[in-house]
Design a protein around this motif. Sequence first.
Motif, PDB file in Angstrom:
ATOM      1  N   LYS A   1       1.585  83.351  67.762  1.00  0.00           N
ATOM      2  CA  LYS A   1       1.957  82.592  66.569  1.00  0.00           C
ATOM      3  C   LYS A   1       3.346  81.989  66.678  1.00  0.00           C
ATOM      4  CE  LYS A   1      -0.960  84.677  63.071  1.00  0.00           C
ATOM      5  NZ  LYS A   1      -0.991  85.312  61.748  1.00  0.00           N
ATOM      6  N   LEU A   2       4.284  82.742  67.228  1.00  0.00           N
ATOM      7  CA  LEU A   2       5.640  82.213  67.345  1.00  0.00           C
ATOM      8  C   LEU A   2       5.644  80.926  68.151  1.00  0.00           C
ATOM      9  CD1 LEU A   2       8.658  82.375  66.850  1.00  0.00           C
ATOM     10  CD2 LEU A   2       8.832  83.849  68.871  1.00  0.00           C
ATOM     11  N   GLY A   3       4.951  80.908  69.257  1.00  0.00           N
ATOM     12  CA  GLY A   3       4.877  79.696  70.071  1.00  0.00           C
ATOM     13  C   GLY A   3       4.239  78.547  69.318  1.00  0.00           C
ATOM     14  N   LEU A   4       3.201  78.830  68.555  1.00  0.00           N
ATOM     15  CA  LEU A   4       2.555  77.802  67.735  1.00  0.00           C
ATOM     16  C   LEU A   4       3.522  77.255  66.697  1.00  0.00           C
ATOM     17  CD1 LEU A   4       0.021  76.227  66.851  1.00  0.00           C
ATOM     18  CD2 LEU A   4      -0.546  78.204  65.415  1.00  0.00           C
ATOM     19  N   TRP A   5       4.261  78.145  66.041  1.00  0.00           N
ATOM     20  CA  TRP A   5       5.228  77.701  65.029  1.00  0.00           C
ATOM     21  C   TRP A   5       6.313  76.830  65.656  1.00  0.00           C
ATOM     22  CZ3 TRP A   5       6.027  83.374  63.117  1.00  0.00           C
ATOM     23  CH2 TRP A   5       4.923  83.777  62.364  1.00  0.00           C
ATOM     24  N   LEU A   6       6.857  77.281  66.785  1.00  0.00           N
ATOM     25  CA  LEU A   6       7.930  76.529  67.437  1.00  0.00           C
ATOM     26  C   LEU A   6       7.434  75.171  67.929  1.00  0.00           C
ATOM     27  CD1 LEU A   6       9.613  79.410  69.472  1.00  0.00           C
ATOM     28  CD2 LEU A   6      10.488  78.321  67.387  1.00  0.00           C
ATOM     29  N   GLU A   7       6.264  75.151  68.524  1.00  0.00           N
ATOM     30  CA  GLU A   7       5.717  73.881  69.017  1.00  0.00           C
ATOM     31  C   GLU A   7       5.408  72.926  67.870  1.00  0.00           C
ATOM     32  OE1 GLU A   7       2.485  72.194  72.225  1.00  0.00           O
ATOM     33  OE2 GLU A   7       2.326  74.289  71.587  1.00  0.00           O
ATOM     34  N   THR A   8       4.892  73.460  66.783  1.00  0.00           N
ATOM     35  CA  THR A   8       4.601  72.621  65.614  1.00  0.00           C
ATOM     36  C   THR A   8       5.887  72.056  65.035  1.00  0.00           C
ATOM     37  OG1 THR A   8       2.622  73.929  65.120  1.00  0.00           O
ATOM     38  CG2 THR A   8       3.535  72.587  63.329  1.00  0.00           C
ATOM     39  N   MET A   9       6.915  72.892  64.925  1.00  0.00           N
ATOM     40  CA  MET A   9       8.184  72.421  64.392  1.00  0.00           C
ATOM     41  C   MET A   9       8.801  71.380  65.322  1.00  0.00           C
ATOM     42  SD  MET A   9       9.691  72.914  61.594  1.00  0.00           S
ATOM     43  CE  MET A   9      10.701  71.481  61.292  1.00  0.00           C
ATOM     44  N   TYR A  10       8.663  71.571  66.617  1.00  0.00           N
ATOM     45  CA  TYR A  10       9.131  70.578  67.586  1.00  0.00           C
ATOM     46  C   TYR A  10       8.444  69.230  67.342  1.00  0.00           C
ATOM     47  CZ  TYR A  10       9.437  68.058  72.006  1.00  0.00           C
ATOM     48  OH  TYR A  10       9.622  67.077  72.948  1.00  0.00           O
ATOM     49  N   GLU A  11       7.134  69.247  67.193  1.00  0.00           N
ATOM     50  CA  GLU A  11       6.375  68.012  66.973  1.00  0.00           C
ATOM     51  C   GLU A  11       6.753  67.356  65.650  1.00  0.00           C
ATOM     52  OE1 GLU A  11       4.389  66.329  69.004  1.00  0.00           O
ATOM     53  OE2 GLU A  11       4.560  67.831  70.601  1.00  0.00           O
ATOM     54  N   ILE A  12       6.971  68.152  64.629  1.00  0.00           N
ATOM     55  CA  ILE A  12       7.379  67.612  63.322  1.00  0.00           C
ATOM     56  C   ILE A  12       8.717  66.908  63.458  1.00  0.00           C
ATOM     57  CG2 ILE A  12       8.213  68.317  61.031  1.00  0.00           C
ATOM     58  CD1 ILE A  12       5.899  70.405  61.059  1.00  0.00           C
ATOM     59  N   GLN A  13       9.674  67.557  64.122  1.00  0.00           N
ATOM     60  CA  GLN A  13      10.988  66.927  64.297  1.00  0.00           C
ATOM     61  C   GLN A  13      10.901  65.702  65.194  1.00  0.00           C
ATOM     62  OE1 GLN A  13      14.221  69.547  65.247  1.00  0.00           O
ATOM     63  NE2 GLN A  13      13.899  70.790  63.419  1.00  0.00           N
ATOM     64  N   LEU A  14      10.132  65.793  66.261  1.00  0.00           N
ATOM     65  CA  LEU A  14       9.980  64.683  67.198  1.00  0.00           C
ATOM     66  C   LEU A  14       9.434  63.436  66.505  1.00  0.00           C
ATOM     67  CD1 LEU A  14      10.005  63.755  70.227  1.00  0.00           C
ATOM     68  CD2 LEU A  14       7.619  64.494  70.298  1.00  0.00           C
ATOM     69  N   ASN A  15       8.514  63.639  65.579  1.00  0.00           N
ATOM     70  CA  ASN A  15       7.860  62.522  64.902  1.00  0.00           C
ATOM     71  C   ASN A  15       8.504  62.143  63.563  1.00  0.00           C
ATOM     72  OD1 ASN A  15       5.517  61.837  66.679  1.00  0.00           O
ATOM     73  ND2 ASN A  15       5.215  64.035  66.469  1.00  0.00           N
ATOM     74  N   GLY A  16       9.669  62.707  63.279  1.00  0.00           N
ATOM     75  CA  GLY A  16      10.404  62.337  62.073  1.00  0.00           C
ATOM     76  C   GLY A  16       9.709  62.746  60.782  1.00  0.00           C
TER      77      GLY A  16
END
Length: 74
Positions: free
Chosen positions: A44-59
């Motif tokens: 789950k931690l990896g999923l959360w971090l990757e999702t947050m990365y994508e959210i920030q990447l896409n503004g």
Amino acid sequence: MDKHLLIDLVTKKMPFGKYKNRLICDLPEHYLVWFRSQGFPEGKLGLWLETMYEIQLNGLTHLIDEIKRIHRAS
């Protein structure tokens, strides 16, 4: 996207490292970029971090801010 995943981003905290106990949604971009280059952790931690990365990447951080506001009000 699963609404429970988004709620996790505004309620779950980083369990280790320099940003231990900081909400996943409040982690700095450079930290998420570092994880991207090193590989996200399993589970789950990896999923959360990757999702947050994508959210920030896409503004899309405004969406997280809205969820955070709604969640705190409830």
